[in-house]
Enzyme design. Structure first.
Site, short mmCIF file in Angstrom:
data_model
loop_
_atom_site.label_atom_id
_atom_site.label_comp_id
_atom_site.label_asym_id
_atom_site.label_seq_id
_atom_site.Cartn_x
_atom_site.Cartn_y
_atom_site.Cartn_z
N HIS A 1 -1.34 2.33 -2.94
CA HIS A 1 -0.20 1.44 -2.76
C HIS A 1 0.91 1.83 -3.72
CE1 HIS A 1 -2.43 -0.44 -6.10
NE2 HIS A 1 -1.23 -0.80 -6.54
N HIS B 1 9.40 11.18 -5.98
CA HIS B 1 9.29 10.26 -4.85
C HIS B 1 7.85 10.18 -4.36
CE1 HIS B 1 9.89 14.11 -2.63
NE2 HIS B 1 9.01 13.58 -1.80
N GLU C 1 2.44 -3.58 -3.74
CA GLU C 1 2.07 -4.60 -4.72
C GLU C 1 3.32 -5.20 -5.36
OE1 GLU C 1 -0.59 -5.00 -8.82
OE2 GLU C 1 -0.25 -3.03 -7.93
N GLU D 1 10.22 8.19 0.18
CA GLU D 1 10.59 9.03 1.32
C GLU D 1 9.87 8.52 2.56
OE1 GLU D 1 9.49 13.45 3.02
OE2 GLU D 1 9.47 13.14 0.87
#
Length: 122
Positions: free
Chosen positions: A75, A7, A117, A56
């Site tokens: 990003h 994550h 993105e 998360e």
């Protein structure tokens, strides 16, 4: 020794606002939640239903100042099943912050100004 992605974490000021944004903008759904026994933090893991990677979201009790994202050079990237439909939706939401038509990509921003993105399906 082997590793795999699990994550990424973003700290958020308004958890409910962020959950609503991620579901509306990207279709991410809550997979699990951890609430501190003393109420000092809440962790919510979001999934896309297609991959095992999760986002998360961390909410910290008492935090009121926006997080300092500096120049926001990082990003997360999302592949859009239908790029044109996604672009139209994000345009209507008013969350597009940068477009690069030559590369065929654009970026949206979440309520805490994290950049996401959007790329067409490959």
């Amino acid at each position: 020794m082997a590793f795999k992605f699990l994550h990424n974490n973003f700290n958020v000021l308004d958890l409910e606002k962020s959950l609503k944004f991620y579901e509306e903008a990207l279709g991410l759904k809550e997979v699990r939640r951890k609430v501190a026994g003393d109420g000092s933090f809440i962790l919510v893991y979001l999934g896309d239903g297609a991959t095992t990677h999760q986002l998360e979201l961390t909410w910290l009790k008492g935090r009121t100042e926006p997080y300092n994202l500096v120049e926001n050079e990082f990003h997360l990237a999302f592949e859009a099943e239908d790029y044109a439909v996604a672009h139209k939706k994000h345009e209507e939401m008013g969350c597009i912050v940068y477009e690069n038509p030559a590369m065929g990509i654009y970026f949206i921003t979440d309520p805490d100004n994290y950049w996401l993105e959007i790329i067409p399906k490959r």
